[in-house]
Design an enzyme around this catalytic site. Structure first.
Site, PDB file in Angstrom:
ATOM      1  N   ARG A  35      32.908  63.269  40.946  1.00  0.00           N
ATOM      2  CA  ARG A  35      33.370  63.311  42.344  1.00  0.00           C
ATOM      3  C   ARG A  35      32.925  64.599  43.050  1.00  0.00           C
ATOM      4  O   ARG A  35      32.674  64.585  44.254  1.00  0.00           O
ATOM      5  CB  ARG A  35      34.895  63.206  42.395  1.00  0.00           C
ATOM      6  N   LYS A 198      46.177  43.579  37.837  1.00  0.00           N
ATOM      7  CA  LYS A 198      47.128  43.544  38.958  1.00  0.00           C
ATOM      8  C   LYS A 198      46.783  42.445  39.968  1.00  0.00           C
ATOM      9  O   LYS A 198      46.131  42.687  40.977  1.00  0.00           O
ATOM     10  CB  LYS A 198      47.148  44.908  39.658  1.00  0.00           C
ATOM     11  N   GLY A 351      37.265  52.439  40.227  1.00  0.00           N
ATOM     12  CA  GLY A 351      38.343  52.229  39.261  1.00  0.00           C
ATOM     13  C   GLY A 351      37.853  51.949  37.855  1.00  0.00           C
ATOM     14  O   GLY A 351      36.905  52.568  37.362  1.00  0.00           O
ATOM     15  N   GLY A 374      41.012  52.279  44.806  1.00  0.00           N
ATOM     16  CA  GLY A 374      41.962  51.722  45.774  1.00  0.00           C
ATOM     17  C   GLY A 374      41.310  51.527  47.127  1.00  0.00           C
ATOM     18  O   GLY A 374      41.496  50.500  47.790  1.00  0.00           O
TER      19      GLY A 374
HETATM   20  P1  AMP Z   1      43.432  46.704  37.324  1.00  0.00           P
HETATM   21  O1  AMP Z   1      44.023  48.043  37.542  1.00  0.00           O
HETATM   22  O2  AMP Z   1      44.136  45.605  37.996  1.00  0.00           O
HETATM   23  O3  AMP Z   1      41.933  46.690  37.629  1.00  0.00           O
HETATM   24  O4  AMP Z   1      43.551  46.395  35.772  1.00  0.00           O
HETATM   25  C1  AMP Z   1      42.846  47.110  34.803  1.00  0.00           C
HETATM   26  C2  AMP Z   1      43.521  46.897  33.480  1.00  0.00           C
HETATM   27  O5  AMP Z   1      43.586  45.525  33.208  1.00  0.00           O
HETATM   28  C3  AMP Z   1      42.812  47.536  32.313  1.00  0.00           C
HETATM   29  O6  AMP Z   1      43.572  48.600  31.839  1.00  0.00           O
HETATM   30  C4  AMP Z   1      42.714  46.415  31.280  1.00  0.00           C
HETATM   31  O7  AMP Z   1      43.091  46.810  29.989  1.00  0.00           O
HETATM   32  C5  AMP Z   1      43.710  45.407  31.825  1.00  0.00           C
HETATM   33  N1  AMP Z   1      43.419  44.042  31.362  1.00  0.00           N
HETATM   34  C6  AMP Z   1      42.267  43.371  31.466  1.00  0.00           C
HETATM   35  N2  AMP Z   1      42.356  42.175  30.876  1.00  0.00           N
HETATM   36  C7  AMP Z   1      43.597  42.077  30.367  1.00  0.00           C
HETATM   37  C8  AMP Z   1      44.280  41.070  29.612  1.00  0.00           C
HETATM   38  N3  AMP Z   1      43.688  39.950  29.289  1.00  0.00           N
HETATM   39  N4  AMP Z   1      45.551  41.333  29.263  1.00  0.00           N
HETATM   40  C9  AMP Z   1      46.146  42.485  29.610  1.00  0.00           C
HETATM   41  N5  AMP Z   1      45.553  43.457  30.304  1.00  0.00           N
HETATM   42  C10 AMP Z   1      44.294  43.256  30.674  1.00  0.00           C
END
Ligand code: AMP
Length: 394
Positions: A35, A198, A351, A374
Protein backbone atom coordinates in the site's frame (compact mmCIF):
# COMPACT_ATOMS: atom_id res chain seq x y z
CA UNK A 1 -14.09 11.90 -14.99
CA UNK A 2 -12.47 13.29 -11.86
CA UNK A 3 -9.74 15.91 -11.91
CA UNK A 4 -6.33 14.60 -10.94
CA UNK A 5 -3.11 16.20 -9.72
CA UNK A 6 -2.20 16.54 -13.41
CA UNK A 7 -5.05 19.00 -13.90
CA UNK A 8 -3.94 21.55 -11.28
CA UNK A 9 -0.84 23.62 -10.63
CA UNK A 10 1.00 22.25 -7.61
CA UNK A 11 4.29 24.16 -7.65
CA UNK A 12 4.91 25.91 -4.36
CA UNK A 13 1.54 24.76 -2.98
CA UNK A 14 1.01 22.89 0.26
CA UNK A 15 -0.76 19.76 -0.96
CA UNK A 16 -2.55 17.54 1.54
CA UNK A 17 -2.61 13.97 0.30
CA UNK A 18 -4.82 11.30 1.88
CA UNK A 19 -3.09 7.96 1.41
CA UNK A 20 -4.01 4.50 2.58
CA UNK A 21 -1.03 3.54 4.74
CA UNK A 22 -3.06 1.05 6.76
CA UNK A 23 -0.36 -1.60 6.37
CA UNK A 24 -0.11 -4.91 8.24
CA UNK A 25 2.32 -4.67 11.18
CA UNK A 26 4.14 -7.07 13.44
CA UNK A 27 5.05 -4.93 16.43
CA UNK A 28 6.88 -1.98 14.87
CA UNK A 29 7.72 -3.92 11.69
CA UNK A 30 5.77 -3.39 8.48
CA UNK A 31 5.12 -6.88 7.10
CA UNK A 32 3.78 -5.78 3.71
CA UNK A 33 4.40 -2.37 2.13
CA UNK A 34 2.33 -2.83 -1.04
CA UNK A 35 0.00 0.00 0.00
CA UNK A 36 2.90 2.38 0.64
CA UNK A 37 4.43 1.54 -2.74
CA UNK A 38 1.04 2.06 -4.40
CA UNK A 39 1.04 5.69 -3.19
CA UNK A 40 4.52 6.49 -4.56
CA UNK A 41 3.55 7.65 -8.09
CA UNK A 42 1.43 10.50 -6.70
CA UNK A 43 3.97 11.50 -4.06
CA UNK A 44 6.86 11.37 -6.52
CA UNK A 45 4.92 13.45 -9.05
CA UNK A 46 4.18 16.10 -6.44
CA UNK A 47 7.80 16.18 -5.24
CA UNK A 48 9.09 16.46 -8.81
CA UNK A 49 6.69 19.28 -9.55
CA UNK A 50 7.68 21.39 -6.56
CA UNK A 51 4.72 20.80 -4.24
CA UNK A 52 5.07 20.90 -0.45
CA UNK A 53 3.64 17.51 0.36
CA UNK A 54 1.71 16.79 3.55
CA UNK A 55 0.61 13.16 3.79
CA UNK A 56 -2.11 11.79 6.01
CA UNK A 57 -3.55 8.34 6.66
CA UNK A 58 -5.18 6.18 9.28
CA UNK A 59 -3.85 2.93 10.62
CA UNK A 60 -5.95 0.29 12.35
CA UNK A 61 -8.71 1.21 14.75
CA UNK A 62 -7.26 3.15 17.69
CA UNK A 63 -10.80 4.27 18.58
CA UNK A 64 -10.20 8.03 18.59
CA UNK A 65 -7.30 7.82 21.07
CA UNK A 66 -3.55 8.08 20.64
CA UNK A 67 -2.83 4.34 20.95
CA UNK A 68 0.85 4.31 20.10
CA UNK A 69 0.82 0.78 18.68
CA UNK A 70 -0.94 2.44 15.74
CA UNK A 71 1.56 5.25 15.22
CA UNK A 72 2.52 6.03 11.63
CA UNK A 73 6.19 6.52 12.63
CA UNK A 74 7.28 3.23 10.98
CA UNK A 75 5.49 4.29 7.77
CA UNK A 76 7.44 7.57 7.73
CA UNK A 77 10.66 5.58 8.04
CA UNK A 78 9.74 3.17 5.24
CA UNK A 79 8.61 6.05 3.03
CA UNK A 80 11.93 7.83 3.56
CA UNK A 81 13.69 4.73 2.25
CA UNK A 82 11.34 4.23 -0.69
CA UNK A 83 11.43 7.89 -1.73
CA UNK A 84 15.12 8.20 -0.95
CA UNK A 85 14.47 11.43 0.87
CA UNK A 86 13.66 12.46 4.43
CA UNK A 87 10.00 12.30 5.36
CA UNK A 88 9.36 14.63 8.28
CA UNK A 89 7.25 13.03 11.01
CA UNK A 90 6.29 14.78 14.22
CA UNK A 91 4.93 12.47 16.88
CA UNK A 92 1.76 14.24 17.98
CA UNK A 93 -1.10 12.52 19.85
CA UNK A 94 -3.54 15.22 18.65
CA UNK A 95 -2.32 14.85 15.03
CA UNK A 96 -2.18 18.65 14.72
CA UNK A 97 -0.39 21.01 17.11
CA UNK A 98 1.37 24.37 16.90
CA UNK A 99 4.57 22.51 16.10
CA UNK A 100 2.92 20.52 13.30
CA UNK A 101 1.36 23.70 11.83
CA UNK A 102 4.70 25.43 11.99
CA UNK A 103 6.47 22.55 10.27
CA UNK A 104 3.83 22.49 7.52
CA UNK A 105 4.26 26.21 6.89
CA UNK A 106 8.04 25.87 6.74
CA UNK A 107 8.06 23.06 4.16
CA UNK A 108 10.11 23.83 1.09
CA UNK A 109 9.24 22.82 -2.49
CA UNK A 110 9.62 19.05 -2.84
CA UNK A 111 9.63 18.47 0.93
CA UNK A 112 7.45 15.70 2.37
CA UNK A 113 5.91 15.37 5.81
CA UNK A 114 3.55 12.74 7.24
CA UNK A 115 0.96 13.51 9.90
CA UNK A 116 0.22 11.11 12.76
CA UNK A 117 -2.63 8.57 12.44
CA UNK A 118 -5.80 10.58 11.73
CA UNK A 119 -7.84 8.10 13.76
CA UNK A 120 -6.07 9.28 16.93
CA UNK A 121 -8.75 11.98 16.79
CA UNK A 122 -12.28 10.90 17.70
CA UNK A 123 -13.74 13.41 15.21
CA UNK A 124 -12.15 11.61 12.25
CA UNK A 125 -14.55 8.69 11.81
CA UNK A 126 -17.53 10.91 12.69
CA UNK A 127 -16.59 13.27 9.86
CA UNK A 128 -16.90 16.29 12.18
CA UNK A 129 -16.29 19.70 10.63
CA UNK A 130 -13.97 20.83 13.40
CA UNK A 131 -11.25 18.32 12.52
CA UNK A 132 -11.88 18.57 8.76
CA UNK A 133 -11.29 22.33 8.99
CA UNK A 134 -8.21 21.92 11.16
CA UNK A 135 -6.73 19.51 8.64
CA UNK A 136 -7.59 21.74 5.69
CA UNK A 137 -5.82 24.73 7.26
CA UNK A 138 -2.51 22.90 6.90
CA UNK A 139 -2.64 23.01 3.10
CA UNK A 140 -4.10 24.62 0.01
CA UNK A 141 -5.20 21.64 -2.09
CA UNK A 142 -6.58 18.21 -1.14
CA UNK A 143 -5.60 15.10 -3.07
CA UNK A 144 -7.39 11.86 -2.28
CA UNK A 145 -5.30 8.84 -3.21
CA UNK A 146 -6.77 6.47 -0.61
CA UNK A 147 -9.08 4.25 -2.63
CA UNK A 148 -9.04 1.68 0.19
CA UNK A 149 -10.90 4.11 2.49
CA UNK A 150 -12.91 5.95 -0.15
CA UNK A 151 -16.07 4.13 1.00
CA UNK A 152 -15.82 5.89 4.37
CA UNK A 153 -17.02 9.46 4.84
CA UNK A 154 -14.38 10.60 7.32
CA UNK A 155 -12.74 14.00 7.90
CA UNK A 156 -9.54 13.12 6.02
CA UNK A 157 -11.31 11.31 3.14
CA UNK A 158 -14.37 13.47 2.52
CA UNK A 159 -15.10 16.23 5.08
CA UNK A 160 -11.90 18.13 4.30
CA UNK A 161 -12.98 18.72 0.71
CA UNK A 162 -15.61 21.24 1.86
CA UNK A 163 -12.74 23.63 2.60
CA UNK A 164 -10.43 23.33 -0.39
CA UNK A 165 -10.10 22.29 -4.04
CA UNK A 166 -10.07 18.49 -4.17
CA UNK A 167 -8.69 16.19 -6.84
CA UNK A 168 -7.69 12.54 -7.14
CA UNK A 169 -4.23 11.02 -7.02
CA UNK A 170 -2.90 8.51 -9.54
CA UNK A 171 -3.78 5.41 -7.53
CA UNK A 172 -7.36 6.61 -7.13
CA UNK A 173 -7.46 7.41 -10.86
CA UNK A 174 -6.20 3.92 -11.72
CA UNK A 175 -8.70 2.18 -9.43
CA UNK A 176 -11.65 4.20 -10.76
CA UNK A 177 -10.39 3.59 -14.30
CA UNK A 178 -10.16 -0.20 -14.10
CA UNK A 179 -13.27 -0.84 -12.02
CA UNK A 180 -15.31 1.89 -13.73
CA UNK A 181 -14.46 0.79 -17.28
CA UNK A 182 -15.18 -2.84 -16.41
CA UNK A 183 -18.64 -1.89 -15.19
CA UNK A 184 -19.49 0.69 -17.83
CA UNK A 185 -17.86 -0.49 -21.01
CA UNK A 186 -16.41 -4.01 -20.66
CA UNK A 187 -15.06 -6.03 -23.52
CA UNK A 188 -17.42 -8.99 -23.72
CA UNK A 189 -17.99 -11.68 -22.65
CA UNK A 190 -17.79 -10.12 -19.18
CA UNK A 191 -17.47 -12.63 -16.33
CA UNK A 192 -17.70 -11.88 -12.61
CA UNK A 193 -16.51 -14.39 -10.03
CA UNK A 194 -17.85 -14.07 -6.51
CA UNK A 195 -16.72 -16.14 -3.59
CA UNK A 196 -15.96 -15.85 0.11
CA UNK A 197 -18.27 -16.26 3.03
CA UNK A 198 -20.19 -13.05 3.67
CA UNK A 199 -23.28 -13.52 1.50
CA UNK A 200 -25.11 -10.57 2.99
CA UNK A 201 -22.34 -8.14 1.96
CA UNK A 202 -22.18 -9.56 -1.52
CA UNK A 203 -25.84 -9.88 -2.45
CA UNK A 204 -26.14 -6.19 -3.42
CA UNK A 205 -22.95 -6.57 -5.46
CA UNK A 206 -24.34 -9.60 -7.28
CA UNK A 207 -27.57 -7.73 -7.86
CA UNK A 208 -25.72 -4.88 -9.58
CA UNK A 209 -23.38 -7.19 -11.49
CA UNK A 210 -26.33 -9.14 -12.89
CA UNK A 211 -27.22 -5.99 -14.84
CA UNK A 212 -23.74 -5.82 -16.33
CA UNK A 213 -22.20 -9.27 -16.83
CA UNK A 214 -22.68 -12.06 -19.34
CA UNK A 215 -21.86 -14.76 -16.83
CA UNK A 216 -21.45 -15.00 -13.08
CA UNK A 217 -19.61 -17.66 -11.09
CA UNK A 218 -20.60 -18.17 -7.47
CA UNK A 219 -18.21 -20.20 -5.37
CA UNK A 220 -16.79 -20.31 -1.85
CA UNK A 221 -18.89 -20.36 1.30
CA UNK A 222 -21.59 -18.27 -0.40
CA UNK A 223 -22.54 -21.08 -2.74
CA UNK A 224 -24.19 -23.10 0.06
CA UNK A 225 -26.80 -20.41 0.73
CA UNK A 226 -27.65 -20.58 -2.98
CA UNK A 227 -27.77 -24.42 -2.78
CA UNK A 228 -30.13 -24.13 0.18
CA UNK A 229 -32.34 -21.82 -1.90
CA UNK A 230 -32.41 -24.64 -4.47
CA UNK A 231 -33.48 -27.08 -1.72
CA UNK A 232 -30.25 -29.07 -1.74
CA UNK A 233 -28.95 -30.77 1.39
CA UNK A 234 -25.84 -28.81 2.45
CA UNK A 235 -24.90 -30.73 5.60
CA UNK A 236 -22.85 -28.62 8.02
CA UNK A 237 -21.70 -26.15 5.33
CA UNK A 238 -21.65 -22.45 6.13
CA UNK A 239 -25.13 -20.95 5.68
CA UNK A 240 -26.57 -17.47 5.93
CA UNK A 241 -30.17 -18.23 6.88
CA UNK A 242 -31.36 -14.67 6.37
CA UNK A 243 -30.12 -14.58 2.78
CA UNK A 244 -31.69 -17.79 1.45
CA UNK A 245 -34.71 -16.04 -0.01
CA UNK A 246 -32.61 -13.32 -1.63
CA UNK A 247 -30.28 -15.95 -3.08
CA UNK A 248 -33.31 -17.63 -4.66
CA UNK A 249 -34.40 -14.30 -6.13
CA UNK A 250 -30.96 -13.73 -7.60
CA UNK A 251 -31.07 -17.11 -9.32
CA UNK A 252 -34.40 -16.11 -10.89
CA UNK A 253 -33.10 -12.65 -11.84
CA UNK A 254 -30.10 -14.19 -13.59
CA UNK A 255 -32.39 -16.49 -15.54
CA UNK A 256 -34.75 -13.67 -16.48
CA UNK A 257 -31.86 -11.41 -17.52
CA UNK A 258 -30.15 -14.05 -19.64
CA UNK A 259 -27.08 -14.14 -17.39
CA UNK A 260 -25.36 -17.51 -17.20
CA UNK A 261 -25.01 -18.26 -13.48
CA UNK A 262 -22.52 -20.98 -12.62
CA UNK A 263 -22.58 -22.63 -9.20
CA UNK A 264 -20.27 -25.50 -8.16
CA UNK A 265 -21.17 -28.89 -9.65
CA UNK A 266 -19.13 -30.81 -7.07
CA UNK A 267 -17.56 -29.83 -3.76
CA UNK A 268 -14.73 -30.98 -1.52
CA UNK A 269 -16.22 -31.66 1.91
CA UNK A 270 -14.70 -32.23 5.30
CA UNK A 271 -16.13 -33.58 8.56
CA UNK A 272 -14.98 -30.57 10.57
CA UNK A 273 -13.54 -27.12 9.89
CA UNK A 274 -10.08 -28.65 9.90
CA UNK A 275 -7.56 -30.37 7.63
CA UNK A 276 -7.12 -33.22 10.07
CA UNK A 277 -10.27 -35.20 9.36
CA UNK A 278 -12.17 -37.27 6.82
CA UNK A 279 -12.71 -35.60 3.45
CA UNK A 280 -14.55 -36.45 0.26
CA UNK A 281 -15.80 -35.05 -3.02
CA UNK A 282 -19.58 -34.93 -3.43
CA UNK A 283 -22.06 -33.79 -6.06
CA UNK A 284 -23.70 -30.44 -5.33
CA UNK A 285 -26.99 -32.05 -4.33
CA UNK A 286 -25.63 -34.89 -2.23
CA UNK A 287 -23.53 -33.39 0.51
CA UNK A 288 -23.76 -35.76 3.51
CA UNK A 289 -25.50 -34.41 6.63
CA UNK A 290 -22.32 -34.71 8.74
CA UNK A 291 -19.98 -32.98 6.27
CA UNK A 292 -19.28 -29.38 5.26
CA UNK A 293 -18.24 -27.94 1.91
CA UNK A 294 -14.74 -26.46 2.12
CA UNK A 295 -13.69 -26.03 -1.53
CA UNK A 296 -14.98 -26.53 -5.06
CA UNK A 297 -14.49 -30.00 -6.55
CA UNK A 298 -12.33 -31.00 -9.56
CA UNK A 299 -15.14 -30.94 -12.12
CA UNK A 300 -16.12 -27.48 -11.00
CA UNK A 301 -12.52 -26.32 -11.23
CA UNK A 302 -12.46 -27.36 -14.88
CA UNK A 303 -15.82 -25.77 -15.57
CA UNK A 304 -14.89 -22.45 -13.95
CA UNK A 305 -11.46 -22.37 -15.61
CA UNK A 306 -13.10 -22.93 -19.02
CA UNK A 307 -15.49 -20.05 -18.37
CA UNK A 308 -12.54 -17.78 -17.52
CA UNK A 309 -10.80 -18.93 -20.68
CA UNK A 310 -13.68 -17.80 -22.85
CA UNK A 311 -14.18 -14.39 -21.19
CA UNK A 312 -12.67 -11.06 -22.32
CA UNK A 313 -13.14 -9.23 -19.00
CA UNK A 314 -12.97 -10.96 -15.62
CA UNK A 315 -13.58 -9.41 -12.20
CA UNK A 316 -12.93 -11.62 -9.17
CA UNK A 317 -13.86 -11.08 -5.54
CA UNK A 318 -13.71 -13.77 -2.86
CA UNK A 319 -11.97 -17.16 -2.57
CA UNK A 320 -13.51 -20.43 -3.81
CA UNK A 321 -12.88 -22.21 -0.53
CA UNK A 322 -11.10 -22.02 2.80
CA UNK A 323 -7.88 -21.12 0.98
CA UNK A 324 -6.01 -20.34 4.21
CA UNK A 325 -5.78 -24.15 4.74
CA UNK A 326 -3.64 -25.82 2.05
CA UNK A 327 -6.00 -28.80 1.70
CA UNK A 328 -8.82 -26.45 0.67
CA UNK A 329 -6.90 -23.92 -1.42
CA UNK A 330 -6.85 -25.79 -4.74
CA UNK A 331 -10.07 -24.26 -6.13
CA UNK A 332 -8.91 -20.72 -5.41
CA UNK A 333 -5.51 -21.52 -6.91
CA UNK A 334 -7.05 -22.88 -10.11
CA UNK A 335 -9.09 -19.67 -10.52
CA UNK A 336 -5.95 -17.58 -9.98
CA UNK A 337 -4.04 -19.72 -12.50
CA UNK A 338 -6.80 -19.51 -15.09
CA UNK A 339 -6.90 -15.73 -14.71
CA UNK A 340 -3.12 -15.50 -14.90
CA UNK A 341 -3.15 -17.48 -18.17
CA UNK A 342 -6.09 -15.61 -19.66
CA UNK A 343 -5.63 -12.85 -22.23
CA UNK A 344 -8.76 -11.14 -20.89
CA UNK A 345 -8.62 -7.99 -18.81
CA UNK A 346 -8.24 -9.40 -15.30
CA UNK A 347 -9.24 -7.42 -12.22
CA UNK A 348 -8.94 -8.60 -8.63
CA UNK A 349 -11.32 -6.85 -6.26
CA UNK A 350 -8.98 -6.62 -3.26
CA UNK A 351 -9.33 -8.36 0.09
CA UNK A 352 -8.89 -12.13 0.27
CA UNK A 353 -8.69 -12.67 -3.50
CA UNK A 354 -5.78 -10.22 -3.62
CA UNK A 355 -4.15 -12.11 -0.73
CA UNK A 356 -4.72 -15.41 -2.54
CA UNK A 357 -3.24 -14.19 -5.82
CA UNK A 358 -0.26 -12.90 -3.85
CA UNK A 359 0.08 -16.21 -1.96
CA UNK A 360 0.14 -18.20 -5.21
CA UNK A 361 2.73 -15.84 -6.77
CA UNK A 362 0.43 -14.70 -9.58
CA UNK A 363 -0.02 -11.04 -8.69
CA UNK A 364 2.16 -9.77 -11.55
CA UNK A 365 0.06 -11.63 -14.11
CA UNK A 366 -3.14 -9.72 -13.31
CA UNK A 367 -4.02 -6.45 -15.03
CA UNK A 368 -5.24 -4.81 -11.85
CA UNK A 369 -5.34 -5.75 -8.19
CA UNK A 370 -7.46 -3.31 -6.23
CA UNK A 371 -5.95 -1.94 -3.02
CA UNK A 372 -9.38 -1.74 -1.41
CA UNK A 373 -11.47 -4.80 -0.51
CA UNK A 374 -14.48 -3.03 1.01
CA UNK A 375 -14.17 -0.05 -1.32
CA UNK A 376 -14.03 -2.16 -4.47
CA UNK A 377 -17.05 -4.17 -3.31
CA UNK A 378 -19.06 -0.98 -2.81
CA UNK A 379 -17.86 0.28 -6.18
CA UNK A 380 -18.99 -2.96 -7.84
CA UNK A 381 -22.29 -2.55 -6.04
CA UNK A 382 -22.72 0.63 -8.09
CA UNK A 383 -22.59 2.94 -5.09
CA UNK A 384 -20.95 6.31 -5.22
CA UNK A 385 -18.09 6.27 -2.70
CA UNK A 386 -17.97 9.40 -0.49
CA UNK A 387 -14.21 9.83 -0.93
CA UNK A 388 -14.67 9.91 -4.71
CA UNK A 389 -17.93 11.88 -4.80
CA UNK A 390 -16.26 14.91 -3.19
CA UNK A 391 -13.58 15.21 -5.89
CA UNK A 392 -13.97 17.80 -8.64
CA UNK A 393 -15.12 16.70 -12.09
CA UNK A 394 -13.10 17.56 -15.17
P1 AMP B 1 -15.21 -12.84 2.46
O1 AMP B 1 -14.66 -11.94 3.50
O2 AMP B 1 -16.68 -12.83 2.36
O3 AMP B 1 -14.55 -12.61 1.10
O4 AMP B 1 -14.82 -14.32 2.87
C1 AMP B 1 -13.51 -14.78 2.88
C2 AMP B 1 -13.45 -16.01 3.74
O5 AMP B 1 -14.35 -16.96 3.26
C3 AMP B 1 -12.10 -16.68 3.77
O6 AMP B 1 -11.53 -16.51 5.03
C4 AMP B 1 -12.40 -18.14 3.49
O7 AMP B 1 -11.76 -19.03 4.36
C5 AMP B 1 -13.90 -18.19 3.71
N1 AMP B 1 -14.53 -19.31 2.99
C6 AMP B 1 -14.44 -19.59 1.68
N2 AMP B 1 -15.10 -20.72 1.39
C7 AMP B 1 -15.61 -21.18 2.54
C8 AMP B 1 -16.38 -22.34 2.88
N3 AMP B 1 -16.73 -23.21 1.97
N4 AMP B 1 -16.72 -22.48 4.17
C9 AMP B 1 -16.36 -21.58 5.09
N5 AMP B 1 -15.64 -20.49 4.83
C10 AMP B 1 -15.27 -20.29 3.57
Amino acid sequence: MKKTVRDIGVKGKRVLVRCDFNVPMNGTCITDDVRIKAALPTIEYLVKNGAKVILMSHMGRPGGRAEMEYTLAPVAERLSILLDKKVLFISCPEVISERVRDAALKLGEGDVMLLENTRFRKEETKNLDTFSKELSELGEVFVNDAFGTAHRAHCSTAGISAYMPSVSGFLMEKEIGFLGDALEDPERPFLAIMGGAKVKDKIPVIENLLKKVDSLIIGGGMAYTFFKAMDFEIGKSILDNESIELAGELIKKAEAGGVKMLLPEDVLCSEEFSEECRRGIYEKDSIPKDMMGMDIGPRTMELFAAEIDSARTVVWNGPMGVFEMDSFSEGTKIIAEAMAKSSALTIIGGGDSAAAVEKFGMAKKMDHISTGGGASLEFLEGRELPGIAVLEDK
